[in-house]
Write an enzyme that holds these catalytic residues in place. Structure first.
Site, PDB file in Angstrom:
ATOM      1  CE  LYS A  35      -3.775  -0.146   2.591  1.00 15.54           C
ATOM      2  NZ  LYS A  35      -4.494  -0.164   3.882  1.00 15.54           N
ATOM      3  CD  GLU A 148     -12.654  12.752   8.349  1.00 17.37           C
ATOM      4  OE1 GLU A 148     -11.712  13.389   8.857  1.00 17.37           O
ATOM      5  OE2 GLU A 148     -13.410  13.241   7.489  1.00 17.37           O
ATOM      6  CG  PHE A 149     -18.360  13.586  10.826  1.00 18.41           C
ATOM      7  CD1 PHE A 149     -18.994  12.730  11.713  1.00 18.41           C
ATOM      8  CD2 PHE A 149     -17.683  14.688  11.337  1.00 18.41           C
ATOM      9  CE1 PHE A 149     -18.963  12.974  13.079  1.00 18.41           C
ATOM     10  CE2 PHE A 149     -17.640  14.941  12.701  1.00 18.41           C
ATOM     11  CZ  PHE A 149     -18.289  14.086  13.572  1.00 18.41           C
ATOM     12  CG  LEU A 150     -13.940  10.199   5.214  1.00 16.32           C
ATOM     13  CD1 LEU A 150     -14.256   8.997   4.350  1.00 16.32           C
ATOM     14  CD2 LEU A 150     -12.482  10.573   5.042  1.00 16.32           C
ATOM     15  CG  PHE A 254     -28.829   8.787   4.673  1.00 15.14           C
ATOM     16  CD1 PHE A 254     -28.121   9.590   3.799  1.00 15.14           C
ATOM     17  CD2 PHE A 254     -28.175   7.698   5.230  1.00 15.14           C
ATOM     18  CE1 PHE A 254     -26.791   9.327   3.492  1.00 15.14           C
ATOM     19  CE2 PHE A 254     -26.837   7.430   4.927  1.00 15.14           C
ATOM     20  CZ  PHE A 254     -26.149   8.243   4.057  1.00 15.14           C
ATOM     21  CB  ALA A 257     -37.095   1.879   1.016  1.00 14.08           C
ATOM     22  N   GLY A 262     -24.751  -1.083   4.163  1.00  7.02           N
ATOM     23  CA  GLY A 262     -23.591  -1.949   4.387  1.00  7.02           C
ATOM     24  C   GLY A 262     -22.366  -1.075   4.494  1.00  7.02           C
ATOM     25  CB  CYS A 265     -18.780   3.285   8.553  1.00  9.62           C
ATOM     26  SG  CYS A 265     -17.178   3.667   7.837  1.00  9.62           S
ATOM     27  CE  LYS A 328     -20.569   5.693  -0.230  1.00 16.51           C
ATOM     28  NZ  LYS A 328     -20.834   6.804   0.657  1.00 16.51           N
TER      29      LYS A 328
END
Ligand code: UGA
Length: 438
Positions: A35, A148-150, A254, A257, A262, A265, A328
């Site tokens: 990596k 962190e909210f990314l 959000f 439906a 998944g 997180c 997603k």
């Protein structure tokens, strides 16, 4: 500023590159040599829109380096810990092995005036324990917690221009001031643009992160619960979501439906939150999260039932075209992916599954080589007895029902994300089934 980032996964790699892009001098550390080699060559080790570009421009500027050698953090003053906190094997709690190892690895290289900043999602109480550990090491370094909210798919944008910043600051006036001053310097660009900042303590900052993900998961499972009711009442959950979503107190985002949430997180975070609440003697306060999880998992089952029904109860040796594998769109991440799970379940029932995805096939092959894969959407669709849309990539949302009809054996489509127009598909002769729609 001179900054180190420990852990170069989805969170750390994007964070390191974004901070360098903003003008800081950054060293990213990871134990995975392959990596580190990719990142150092300006190549993103996973698919994330925009990451390759900033890796290259930041590396070219000389401000971004990567290494497996922890001692290279010595020159940095601020050290972000961005390692994973996966679910423990056989349990719901978070596994803190990597966080603990990152702190232990950092300790010998810290000096007075340094700030360690936790970014990983951890059970409440972890930061206080780690601060005590840093304290007893005698380095004179401080700790702050900065969740962190990314979102994957928007990670670069979310990191460079976050919708809010949260500082969990150490107790004690002077320590608090020092930590805040350093964090303000790190985030000077975002703060200069008026990004809202919440300054708080360790415990609140840790809880903010899991509370945010628990709320998002709850929103999704709420609308999926409505989908379950709509299915038996012959109602349409997408119209219902539109109608309630116009209320600004509820909001339409959000509320899609489908086969549910998944990824790396939401599922693990709600389980870890439940486990931690139980440890704290307040399991009942978040007992509803178990229901949120159960509703979510039922959606995958429902999808398999719909496919089985569509095939007249006989799945064995039927050709099923599965559109999507990533958890997603705009991601190659298949961790706890409902799409991949549905493909695996159908394969387990004896279906001849041909799955496709613009980015997630290599990761899916590694986990489930028993599935059939096609890189080309038309190849996946060719001769299908049923088409199953499980990740709403743009390519699949824009499929032409007339042209698609030419490829398949039976014109039957199950829309696991409710993103296709039933009227257009039915007009082209298809049997269309959505989730929670008549
Ligand atoms: C999530 C949060 O949205 C981020 O704010 C957070 O920082 C991140 O977790 C994290 O903890 O690191 P992410 O996992 O990238 O981000 O994905 P989301 O966009 O939240 O989607 C999660 C899942 O929910 C996907 O499987 C998606 O298909 C599903 N979903 C989303 C629905 O089923 N319905 C919706 O209406 C929205």
């Amino acid at each position: 500023m001179k900054i180190s980032v420990i852990g170069c996964g989805y969170l750390g790699a994007v964070h390191a590159a974004s901070l360098a892009e903003l003008g800081h001098e950054v060293i990213g550390i990871d134990v995975d040599a392959a990596k580190v080699r990719d990142l150092a060559a300006g190549q993103a080790p996973f698919f994330e829109p925009g990451l390759g570009e900033i890796l290259q421009s930041a590396s070219a500027s000389g401000r971004l380096r990567f290494s497996t050698d922890m001692s290279e953090v010595r020159d940095a003053q601020v050290h972000f810990v961005a390692v994973g906190t996966p679910q423990t094997r056989g349990g719901g709690a978070a596994d803190l092995t990597y966080v603990n190892a990152a702190i232990e690895g950092l300790l010998p290289h810290l000096s007075a005036g340094d700030l360690v900043v936790g970014k990983s999602t951890v059970p409440v109480g972890t930061a206080a324990r780690l601060a005590a550990r840093i304290d007893e090491s005698g380095s004179g370094a401080l700790l702050a917690w900065n969740p962190e909210f990314l979102r994957e798919g928007f990670a670069v944008q979310d990191t460079i221009a976050p919708d809010r910043l949260v500082y969990g600051l150490p107790p004690g006036g002077e320590h608090r001031e020092v930590a805040k001053r350093l964090l303000d310097e790190v985030y000077a660009t975002a703060l200069g643009k008026g990004t809202p900042l919440v300054e708080t303590d360790f415990a609140t900052a840790e809880l903010v992160k899991v509370a945010a993900n628990a709320f998002l998961a709850t929103k999704i499972s709420f609308i999926n619960a409505m989908a379950e009711i709509a299915e038996v009442a012959d109602a349409d959950v997408t119209a219902l979501a539109d109608a309630i979503g116009y209320d600004p107190r509820i909001g339409r985002r959000f509320l899609n439906a489908g086969i549910g949430f998944g990824g790396g997180c939401l599922p693990k975070d709600i389980r870890a939150f439940s486990a931690r609440a139980e440890e704290l003697g307040r399991g009942e306060s978040v007992a509803f999260l178990k229901e949120i999880d159960a509703i979510n998992m039922r959606r995958r089952q429902r999808m398999v039932e719909l496919v089985t029904e569509a095939l007249g109860g006989q799945v064995y040796q039927k050709k099923v075209a599965v559109l999507g594998l990533a958890f997603k769109p705009d991601s190659d991440d298949v961790r706890d992916s409902p799409a991949l799970d549905v493909a695996v379940q159908l394969n387990g029932l004896g279906a001849h599954v041909i799955a496709t995805d613009p980015k997630a096939i290599p990761n899916s092959i590694r986990l489930h080589p028993q599935l059939g894969f096609a890189t080309d959407t038309d190849d996946a669709l060719h001769g299908a007895d049923v088409v199953v849309l499980v990740t709403e990539w743009k390519d699949y949302r824009e499929l032409d029902p007339v042209a698609t009809a030419e490829l398949v054996r039976s014109k039957v489509i199950i829309d696991g994300r409710n993103v296709l127009d039933p009227v257009a598909w039915r007009a082209a002769g298809w049997t269309y089934r959505g989730m929670g729609r008549p």
